[in-house]
Design a protein around this motif. Structure first.
Motif, PDB file in Angstrom:
ATOM      1  N   THR A 160      29.275  51.747  50.411  1.00 57.56           N
ATOM      2  CA  THR A 160      30.351  52.620  49.955  1.00 57.56           C
ATOM      3  C   THR A 160      29.828  54.043  49.744  1.00 57.56           C
ATOM      4  O   THR A 160      28.636  54.321  49.869  1.00 57.56           O
ATOM      5  CB  THR A 160      30.944  52.102  48.639  1.00 57.56           C
ATOM      6  OG1 THR A 160      29.943  52.190  47.608  1.00 57.56           O
ATOM      7  CG2 THR A 160      31.400  50.649  48.789  1.00 57.56           C
ATOM      8  N   ALA A 161      30.738  54.943  49.398  1.00 55.14           N
ATOM      9  CA  ALA A 161      30.378  56.354  49.218  1.00 55.14           C
ATOM     10  C   ALA A 161      29.409  56.563  48.063  1.00 55.14           C
ATOM     11  O   ALA A 161      28.718  57.588  48.009  1.00 55.14           O
ATOM     12  CB  ALA A 161      31.642  57.182  48.993  1.00 55.14           C
ATOM     13  N   GLU A 162      29.344  55.619  47.145  1.00 53.05           N
ATOM     14  CA  GLU A 162      28.387  55.700  46.036  1.00 53.05           C
ATOM     15  C   GLU A 162      27.022  55.144  46.420  1.00 53.05           C
ATOM     16  O   GLU A 162      26.112  55.113  45.588  1.00 53.05           O
ATOM     17  CB  GLU A 162      28.934  54.948  44.818  1.00 53.05           C
ATOM     18  CG  GLU A 162      30.196  55.590  44.230  1.00 53.05           C
ATOM     19  CD  GLU A 162      30.677  54.840  43.011  1.00 53.05           C
ATOM     20  OE1 GLU A 162      30.210  53.711  42.770  1.00 53.05           O
ATOM     21  OE2 GLU A 162      31.536  55.386  42.294  1.00 53.05           O
ATOM     22  N   GLY A 163      26.888  54.680  47.667  1.00 52.03           N
ATOM     23  CA  GLY A 163      25.612  54.126  48.091  1.00 52.03           C
ATOM     24  C   GLY A 163      25.390  52.713  47.621  1.00 52.03           C
ATOM     25  O   GLY A 163      24.253  52.258  47.496  1.00 52.03           O
ATOM     26  N   GLU A 164      26.482  51.967  47.404  1.00 51.09           N
ATOM     27  CA  GLU A 164      26.389  50.575  46.975  1.00 51.09           C
ATOM     28  C   GLU A 164      26.643  49.665  48.175  1.00 51.09           C
ATOM     29  O   GLU A 164      27.615  49.850  48.914  1.00 51.09           O
ATOM     30  CB  GLU A 164      27.444  50.285  45.894  1.00 51.09           C
ATOM     31  CG  GLU A 164      27.518  48.815  45.500  1.00 51.09           C
ATOM     32  CD  GLU A 164      28.756  48.488  44.674  1.00 51.09           C
ATOM     33  OE1 GLU A 164      28.857  47.342  44.199  1.00 51.09           O
ATOM     34  OE2 GLU A 164      29.623  49.365  44.528  1.00 51.09           O
ATOM     35  N   LEU A 165      25.766  48.688  48.379  1.00 54.30           N
ATOM     36  CA  LEU A 165      25.986  47.680  49.413  1.00 54.30           C
ATOM     37  C   LEU A 165      26.865  46.593  48.817  1.00 54.30           C
ATOM     38  O   LEU A 165      26.485  45.924  47.854  1.00 54.30           O
ATOM     39  CB  LEU A 165      24.661  47.097  49.893  1.00 54.30           C
ATOM     40  CG  LEU A 165      24.775  46.013  50.976  1.00 54.30           C
ATOM     41  CD1 LEU A 165      25.431  46.554  52.241  1.00 54.30           C
ATOM     42  CD2 LEU A 165      23.405  45.425  51.294  1.00 54.30           C
ATOM     43  N   ARG A 166      28.035  46.421  49.419  1.00 56.35           N
ATOM     44  CA  ARG A 166      29.048  45.551  48.828  1.00 56.35           C
ATOM     45  C   ARG A 166      29.532  44.535  49.863  1.00 56.35           C
ATOM     46  O   ARG A 166      29.824  44.890  51.003  1.00 56.35           O
ATOM     47  CB  ARG A 166      30.219  46.415  48.362  1.00 56.35           C
ATOM     48  CG  ARG A 166      31.213  45.738  47.465  1.00 56.35           C
ATOM     49  CD  ARG A 166      32.292  46.742  47.026  1.00 56.35           C
ATOM     50  NE  ARG A 166      33.164  46.182  46.018  1.00 56.35           N
ATOM     51  CZ  ARG A 166      32.986  46.326  44.708  1.00 56.35           C
ATOM     52  NH1 ARG A 166      31.960  47.046  44.271  1.00 56.35           N
ATOM     53  NH2 ARG A 166      33.815  45.783  43.847  1.00 56.35           N
ATOM     54  N   ARG A 167      29.632  43.281  49.459  1.00 60.02           N
ATOM     55  CA  ARG A 167      30.220  42.250  50.313  1.00 60.02           C
ATOM     56  C   ARG A 167      31.725  42.261  50.081  1.00 60.02           C
ATOM     57  O   ARG A 167      32.201  42.019  48.969  1.00 60.02           O
ATOM     58  CB  ARG A 167      29.640  40.882  49.984  1.00 60.02           C
ATOM     59  CG  ARG A 167      30.333  39.732  50.705  1.00 60.02           C
ATOM     60  CD  ARG A 167      29.586  38.434  50.564  1.00 60.02           C
ATOM     61  NE  ARG A 167      28.345  38.455  51.327  1.00 60.02           N
ATOM     62  CZ  ARG A 167      27.734  37.356  51.775  1.00 60.02           C
ATOM     63  NH1 ARG A 167      28.244  36.168  51.546  1.00 60.02           N
ATOM     64  NH2 ARG A 167      26.612  37.451  52.455  1.00 60.02           N
ATOM     65  N   VAL A 168      32.465  42.548  51.135  1.00 56.81           N
ATOM     66  CA  VAL A 168      33.912  42.754  51.017  1.00 56.81           C
ATOM     67  C   VAL A 168      34.648  41.671  51.791  1.00 56.81           C
ATOM     68  O   VAL A 168      34.435  41.492  52.995  1.00 56.81           O
ATOM     69  CB  VAL A 168      34.308  44.152  51.549  1.00 56.81           C
ATOM     70  CG1 VAL A 168      35.817  44.350  51.476  1.00 56.81           C
ATOM     71  CG2 VAL A 168      33.588  45.240  50.755  1.00 56.81           C
ATOM     72  N   THR A 169      35.522  40.952  51.087  1.00 59.69           N
ATOM     73  CA  THR A 169      36.371  39.937  51.689  1.00 59.69           C
ATOM     74  C   THR A 169      37.797  40.115  51.169  1.00 59.69           C
ATOM     75  O   THR A 169      38.053  40.939  50.283  1.00 59.69           O
ATOM     76  CB  THR A 169      35.895  38.516  51.346  1.00 59.69           C
ATOM     77  OG1 THR A 169      36.095  38.295  49.943  1.00 59.69           O
ATOM     78  CG2 THR A 169      34.419  38.327  51.695  1.00 59.69           C
ATOM     79  N   ALA A 170      38.692  39.299  51.687  1.00 59.60           N
ATOM     80  CA  ALA A 170      40.077  39.346  51.219  1.00 59.60           C
ATOM     81  C   ALA A 170      40.179  38.941  49.760  1.00 59.60           C
ATOM     82  O   ALA A 170      41.104  39.366  49.055  1.00 59.60           O
ATOM     83  CB  ALA A 170      40.941  38.429  52.078  1.00 59.60           C
ATOM     84  N   ASP A 171      39.242  38.129  49.275  1.00 60.16           N
ATOM     85  CA  ASP A 171      39.275  37.688  47.882  1.00 60.16           C
ATOM     86  C   ASP A 171      38.571  38.665  46.957  1.00 60.16           C
ATOM     87  O   ASP A 171      39.037  38.933  45.846  1.00 60.16           O
ATOM     88  CB  ASP A 171      38.627  36.304  47.751  1.00 60.16           C
ATOM     89  CG  ASP A 171      39.416  35.225  48.476  1.00 60.16           C
ATOM     90  OD1 ASP A 171      40.654  35.318  48.510  1.00 60.16           O
ATOM     91  OD2 ASP A 171      38.787  34.300  49.024  1.00 60.16           O
TER      92      ASP A 171
END
Length: 451
Positions: free
Chosen positions: A156-167
């Motif tokens: 993300t723009a904050e430099g966070e690695l995020r696992r993104v799903t529908a839930d």
């Protein structure tokens, strides 16, 4: 900004020019820094460093569809070294890294008799194509590639690695699938695969004198074919010179190239493909006829597009309702063999599963289109004006929309990007942008500005 496992390139470095170049040179990147990312950690470090210095961030995988050139206030993340693909044949899924091209994905999936919802060119990047919607050779049967994404690993723009799903993040997951790289840098994507091991496909290459008959017959033919039949028509005068990958039989000819990709439920039904395209073959002699039963691994031969050759193309796209004879005559007059058109024109059949909403909603627009008109031309002002005349003359048959992946550098404006979405979707995308990237760090693209 030195905490990278991969190489970093600055304007004075010898390899800088090679690293910053994409395949379509219509937009020339000259960023302050090019990060040759080899993993998600490099992407995280690049985004954090750019955010700390107020720089814009862009992503470069293959550079087929440039939008805005990265200038000296930008950081370009080159993902081509991240080309890993993992396949789970039992679950019929593939996990694809940020820089993998469709040829990498096909090499990993087709040995299992499984097919991704890939594009027509094996050299295009899988992730960028999918995030922009993804209209390929199985789309009329299964829908957009973005409709079948299960999970995204996003910086993300904050430099966070995020696992993104529908839930986990339903709004961000909705926006990423169709909003491309406006909401983060996707480091990894998990997507569905489909049990398609073979196709009946290839090209019918008609000479220029057959173009009128072919276009009118094709427009009627597409009204009757099943969803398993994908097709398009390319109008192009081939240069009278030897070019890498160009078929000798086409040199110097105006060619009406009908592309066919029939994916029946079972391989034994490929005979149906012969029956279905018989009305087109009956139109007359062909310069070449390459339509045949083929393994899905050969799908990239159908469109016969350039592979890894740099070019300059100013692209435009228009989504159309089903063309009537007047619309077909307009295309013929302005892009046919007697027009001397300084551009290529492709009419691609949509409809079918493209028109149906996906099980998990996303931002992809254009579901009301029966066809896509894509045009590409050189940099000359007169050439682009001729191309624009065609688009303007076809406006009476247009839906008012466009396909994001087919938009070029001239439409990388809010007004141009807006045409790829419904009004409600674009408003929602801007709200989501305000939440996840309020400073518009990810703006070196077909940009969706924060609300």
């Amino acid at each position: 900004m030195n905490d990278f496992a991969g190489p970093v390139f600055r304007p004075d470095d010898a390899a800088y020019d090679t690293e910053r170049a994409g395949l379509n040179l219509a937009a020339e990147h000259r960023p302050a820094l090019v990060v040759g990312a080899v993993g998600a950690d490099d992407v995280v470090a690049a985004v954090r460093g750019a955010a700390a210095t107020g720089r814009a961030v862009g992503v470069l995988a293959t550079g087929h569809g440039p939008a805005v050139a990265a200038g000296d206030d930008g950081v370009l993340i080159a993902t081509r070294r991240m080309d890993q693909v993992r396949v789970d044949p039992a679950r019929r899924t593939a996990v694809v890294a940020a820089g993998a091209r469709w040829r990498h994905v096909l090499a990993a999936t087709t040995p299992y008799g499984l097919a991704p919802l890939n594009g027509s060119s094996p050299s295009v990047g899988a992730v960028g194509y999918t995030l922009g919607g993804g209209a390929g050779l199985l789309g009329r049967r299964y829908g957009y590639a973005a409709d079948h994404v299960r999970r995204l690993e996003v910086v993300t723009a904050e430099g966070e690695l995020r696992r993104v799903t529908a839930d986990s993040d339903p709004e961000l997951f909705w926006a990423l699938r169709g909003g491309k790289d406006n909401f983060g840098v996707v480091a990894e994507m998990e997507m569905d695969l489909f049990p398609v091991g073979r196709l009946y496909g290839g090209g019918l290459y008609f000479p220029g004198e057959a173009t009128a008959d072919v276009l009118h017959a094709y427009a009627q033919w597409t009204r009757t074919v099943p969803e398993e039949m994908a097709s398009s028509v390319l109008l192009l005068r081939y240069p009278d010179m030897d070019l890498p990958g160009q078929l000798a039989a086409l040199r110097g000819h105006f060619v009406t190239h009908v592309r066919i990709a029939y994916s029946p439920d079972t391989p034994t039904r490929t005979a149906d493909g012969e029956r279905l395209i018989h009305p087109l073959r009956a139109l007359g002699p062909r310069l070449l006829d390459t339509v045949r039963d083929m393994p899905y691994a050969d799908v990239g031969t159908i469109h016969h597009e350039p592979v890894n050759a740099s070019y300059v193309s100013y692209d435009r796209n228009l989504l159309l309702h089903h063309p009537d004879p007047a619309a077909t005559d307009t295309l013929l007059t302005l892009a046919g063999p007697d027009a001397g058109a300084p551009f290529l024109a492709e009419l691609r059949h949509f409809g079918g599963a493209y028109a149906r909403p996906p099980e998990t909603p996303n931002a992809v627009g254009g579901r009301d289109a029966a066809f896509s008109l894509f045009t590409g031309t050189g940099a000359a002002t007169t050439d682009r004006a001729a191309r624009d005349t065609l688009h303007r003359k076809l406006t009476p048959w247009a839906t008012g929309g466009a396909n994001l992946n087919f938009l070029g550098v001239e439409d990388a404006t809010p007004a141009g990007v807006r045409t790829a979405y419904t009004d409600d979707a674009f408003t929602r995308l801007r709200r989501t942008k305000s939440t996840w990237d309020p400073n518009n760090t990810f703006r070196l693209n077909h940009n969706i500005p924060p609300a």
